[in-house]
Structures are given as C-alpha cells and as structure tokens.
Enzyme design. Structure first.
Site, PDB file in Angstrom:
ATOM      1  N   TYR A 180       0.874  -1.168   0.062  1.00  0.00           N
ATOM      2  CA  TYR A 180      -0.064  -0.145   0.033  1.00  0.00           C
ATOM      3  C   TYR A 180       0.734   1.358   0.065  1.00  0.00           C
ATOM      4  O   TYR A 180       1.990   1.182   0.091  1.00  0.00           O
ATOM      5  CB  TYR A 180      -0.956   0.033   1.354  1.00  0.00           C
ATOM      6  CG  TYR A 180      -0.235   0.180   2.592  1.00  0.00           C
ATOM      7  CD1 TYR A 180       0.205  -0.790   3.500  1.00  0.00           C
ATOM      8  CD2 TYR A 180      -0.266   1.824   3.023  1.00  0.00           C
ATOM      9  CE1 TYR A 180       0.876  -0.532   4.382  1.00  0.00           C
ATOM     10  CE2 TYR A 180       0.623   1.940   3.938  1.00  0.00           C
ATOM     11  CZ  TYR A 180       1.003   0.979   4.817  1.00  0.00           C
ATOM     12  OH  TYR A 180       1.682   1.282   6.256  1.00  0.00           O
ATOM     13  N   CYS A 181       0.238   2.500  -0.338  1.00  0.00           N
ATOM     14  CA  CYS A 181       1.009   3.659  -0.326  1.00  0.00           C
ATOM     15  C   CYS A 181       0.181   4.569   0.141  1.00  0.00           C
ATOM     16  O   CYS A 181      -0.578   4.502   1.165  1.00  0.00           O
ATOM     17  CB  CYS A 181       1.538   3.896  -1.807  1.00  0.00           C
ATOM     18  SG  CYS A 181       0.740   3.793  -3.249  1.00  0.00           S
ATOM     19  N   ARG A 182      -0.001   6.159  -0.421  1.00  0.00           N
ATOM     20  CA  ARG A 182      -0.270   7.142   0.084  1.00  0.00           C
ATOM     21  C   ARG A 182      -2.086   6.958  -0.141  1.00  0.00           C
ATOM     22  O   ARG A 182      -2.930   7.433   0.945  1.00  0.00           O
ATOM     23  CB  ARG A 182      -0.053   8.479  -0.604  1.00  0.00           C
ATOM     24  CG  ARG A 182       1.404   8.572  -0.182  1.00  0.00           C
ATOM     25  CD  ARG A 182       2.092   9.841  -1.084  1.00  0.00           C
ATOM     26  NE  ARG A 182       3.318   9.907  -0.881  1.00  0.00           N
ATOM     27  CZ  ARG A 182       4.279  10.396  -1.485  1.00  0.00           C
ATOM     28  NH1 ARG A 182       3.825  10.854  -2.938  1.00  0.00           N
ATOM     29  NH2 ARG A 182       5.562  10.808  -1.165  1.00  0.00           N
ATOM     30  N   CYS A 188      -1.663   7.534  -5.713  1.00  0.00           N
ATOM     31  CA  CYS A 188      -0.321   7.241  -5.469  1.00  0.00           C
ATOM     32  C   CYS A 188      -0.075   6.071  -6.360  1.00  0.00           C
ATOM     33  O   CYS A 188      -0.733   5.145  -6.309  1.00  0.00           O
ATOM     34  CB  CYS A 188      -0.060   7.041  -4.181  1.00  0.00           C
ATOM     35  SG  CYS A 188       1.650   6.813  -3.693  1.00  0.00           S
ATOM     36  N   ILE A 245      -2.876   4.629   3.169  1.00  0.00           N
ATOM     37  CA  ILE A 245      -2.957   5.452   4.171  1.00  0.00           C
ATOM     38  C   ILE A 245      -4.184   6.446   4.557  1.00  0.00           C
ATOM     39  O   ILE A 245      -5.118   6.392   5.467  1.00  0.00           O
ATOM     40  CB  ILE A 245      -1.725   6.140   4.700  1.00  0.00           C
ATOM     41  CG1 ILE A 245      -0.556   5.438   4.970  1.00  0.00           C
ATOM     42  CG2 ILE A 245      -2.035   7.456   5.521  1.00  0.00           C
ATOM     43  CD1 ILE A 245      -0.636   5.150   6.680  1.00  0.00           C
TER      44      ILE A 245
END
Lengths: 220, 220
Positions: free
Chosen positions: B178-180, B184, B208
């Site tokens: 996962y990222c932002r 993203c 997030i």
DNA sequence: GTTTTATTCAATTGATTTATTGATCATTTG
DNA sequence: CAAATGATCAATAAATCAATTGAATAAAAC
C-alpha cells in the site's frame, strides 16, 4: 503519455470548487429536502432562473447533482447519499474550526430568548427516544418537503400553520421538532411557540440532512 | 439584526473553496501522510515557497489545517480526522460521477501492463486478511512517511529501494503493498516489480488516506 | 403549426482568485 | 548584534468565476 498526479487533483478540485459558493450550497440544501425543477430552486435560493441554471450545471459537472427532463421541466436531484455526507462533514468542520461560523450560529438563534432554548438532541438520543416510544416527532417543514420524505413516524406541522394545529398535539408527552438541518430555524421557531403554549418540546436540530447523510431511511 | 441563512452558507463555502484547487488538494494529500513545514510541502507539491504559504493560509482560514511554530519552521498538520473523510468522500464522488476522472484513473496505471494488475483490495478484505495473519503487509512509501505513522504490522520498503530488499520478503505468503492513497502509484510500481520477481502480491490502493479516514489506528 | 412555458446558451461586465516578485518579519546561529 | 534561515506580507498582472441580458431550444398546449 502518463497521467500526472496533479491532473487528478485538478479534476478532483472540481468537486471542491462546486462546493465553494454559498449560492450553490443553498441549492444543495434545498435538494437535500426534495428534488426540484430549476424554477423552484431559483426561487428558494433567491437567484434568477438563468443564474440558477448555470450554478446547477456547475454542480452537475462536478457530479453532485443529476438532472432528468420531466415534461418541460428539468428536475434536479442529488446524485447520491454521499453528497449529504459531504455537506454535513463540511458543516462539522466549519462549526468546529471557523470562529466566524460559531459567532454566526450563535446569532442565528438567540434573537431574544438566548438562554431559554435547550440543547438540541443528537441523532443517537432521538433514535433511542423513538425506539422507546417516548416522544411525538414533529416535522415543521413546509408540506411539500414533508411529502417528499420525512422521518419515520413524524407528523407534519408546518411552522406557519402550527398555531392552528395545537389541539392535535399531546400535552403529556415530550414533542421533538425537526426541520431541514442546522441552518434552518423552523424547528427553533416552532419550539419557542410550543413552549410558550405549555408544551414540552425539544429540537433535533441536525434535521433531515444529517438523518439522510447517516443513511437512515425516510418514510413517504 | 438577524443572521440570514445565506450568510451561513457563505461562510461554509469557504471550506468548499479551500478544497477547490488542485494544488491545495496536493498539499492536503501530503499532510495526510505526515505533518510538515512549508518548505517541504512546497517541494512536494511543486510550488514556490511563497505560493505554498498562501495556499496553506487559505486552508487554515477554512479550518482544514492548523499551524504551529517549531523553532524557525511553521509546521502544518490536518486539523482532524474529518478532513481525511472529506477528501476520501470527494474522491469517491469524483470517481463515481465524473467521467473525466474515470478516464484519467484508467490511464494512471495502464502504462504498459493493463490487464495484468489485479483488482485492488478493499479495506475490509485487508482487515480480514490481517486478522487471520495470512499476508505480509508492505508500506512502500518513503521512509519518513512510514516513520510518521503506518498501518499496524507493516514493514517499510520504499519503492525506490525495493529491489535491494527482495531477499527479506517471503515467497510463500501473499504480500499486500500500500502507499498514500488512490492517486499514488507507488504500490502499483512495487506490485509490478514484485510480480515480475515471482512474488504473490496484491495492492491496498486506498492506502493510508482511507485507513486514517476510517478512524483506524496507525502504528509509529 | 404557432404559441406558451421551462430551461439553456452566448456574450458582456465586474468581481475573485492565482502566481510571481521583492520586501518584511520572527527565530536561531555565529 | 549581525547574518542566515524559514515563512509571511504586499503589490501586481493574468486567469477564472459570477451575474446579467437577450437570444435560442425543447416540449407541451392550443
């Protein structure tokens, strides 16, 4: 050619910009009560027809409302429940973090009897009271808005006609009055009148708007 | 002198206007990862310092961010979790109802391997998988963002360093990257690399942003 | 098929918003 | 206290947005 992050934010910002005009918010508040044609929306918001039409198209491009032709009218409505959630969230943020807002909210109600008005009920409190059958629920919005959808079990008593309907209301049970939402003063006006006439009354100030935003069902 | 409904909508519209600029949304996305001083925010968003400062003050007036002086820096942060909810709601509305958005979202990812990428996981699916200890969770954002707060149990493997960290990753368990947030591409880039090297990998694309918006806790 | 009604479109004007530049202010460092 | 750093302020020009007007459409009524 890859898409830049910024392009996405730019498109997304359309939604924000659409929410960035007091007139458009007034249109959305009206649409939160009932779907409506341009002329009605213009009237309710104090806009010219052409101007209202353009604002509505702005909202439409941002995905906040949809339009469907019905005969010769163009009937606008909110695209979905999420729009209500957006609006109530914005209200919460503004109320909590913008000082100017707090000041105005204060002045919206305490025209003459500042201290007398009880704290409004929260939705959770109202739901509990309804489950236990403790209260009589009163929708004090205009008749058409009531007809377009109201809280389950609510009676309609438009605030302008309230005086003529007093005899139908119970004096031995608490009454809970509600209207459109936090910026609507109908429930406040109604509560004051009722209290003067000896009724026990509280307000669910968040009104239809918050109820719908929470995904709760309306009755017709 | 009573307050008019329209005055309230006008103040409320400040919140909308603040959300009505792609640059400001980029600033907010960054702040959703970590609090930061003006210079950092300007760099991350491609703005001049002065311009970023003014956008940030716009956000501040609307109650979306707060600022606190720390030494000679001014550290900005989101006022509260509600701002995340606003942003994710806007994203949902845009994705669902603005055609242009769908088009761009499509092009954001399918640079070369359109069909290969699996459907991203929803938050609910991820939570279930985590509870059952089935997956290895990988935060592919830059180190500082990970340090400022990450999903409980997540390992950090910044996408730029990922290649050097492959030996530390399990080949017998599914990896979730996962990222932002939805805009993203880190998790997408990471997933492609990992898949090429024979790992089993899926993405939690909402990242997030959605996790925090749901009120779920982060680890430090 | 012309008229009426409800809405949208197009062009204009005035008002806001935005990015840029250079100056200013607050805080720390030498 | 002077210099350096990080951020804000003030002034401007360019871009965008809002309200108004009158013309154009689309559907319905006559």
């Amino acid at each position: 050619m890859p898409v830049s992050r910024q392009e996405l934010f730019d498109v997304l910002s359309q939604v924000g910009r659409a929410l960035g005009s007091g007139h458009r918010l007034a249109l959305l508040e009206h649409l939160a009560q009932k779907h409506a044609p341009v002329e009605e929306l213009a009237g309710a918001s104090g806009l010219s027809i052409a101007n209202a039409s353009q604002h509505l198209q702005h909202l439409r491009r941002a995905g906040l409302v949809t339009a469907r032709r019905d005969g010769r009218q163009m009937v606008y409505r909110l695209t979905d429940e999420r729009i209500l959630r957006l609006l109530t969230l914005m209200q919460e943020v503004a109320e909590t973090h913008i000082a100017e807002m707090e000041r105005l909210m204060g002045r919206l109600f305490d025209d003459d009897d500042a201290g007398e008005t009880l704290e409004p009920m929260t939705r959770a409190q109202l739901q509990r009271a309804l489950e236990q059958g403790e209260v009589t629920l009163l929708d004090v919005r205009p008749r058409e808005e009531y007809r377009a959808g109201h809280l389950p079990g609510a009676l309609n008593a438009p605030v302008v006609e309230l005086e003529t309907m007093l005899s139908a209301l119970p004096r031995d049970r608490e009454i809970v009055a509600y209207c459109r939402g936090v910026y609507c003063t109908f429930s406040h006006d109604a509560a004051r009148l009722l209290r003067e006439r000896g009724f026990q009354v509280r307000r669910y100030q968040a009104g239809i708007m918050e109820w719908r935003a929470a995904g709760l069902p309306l009755a017709e």
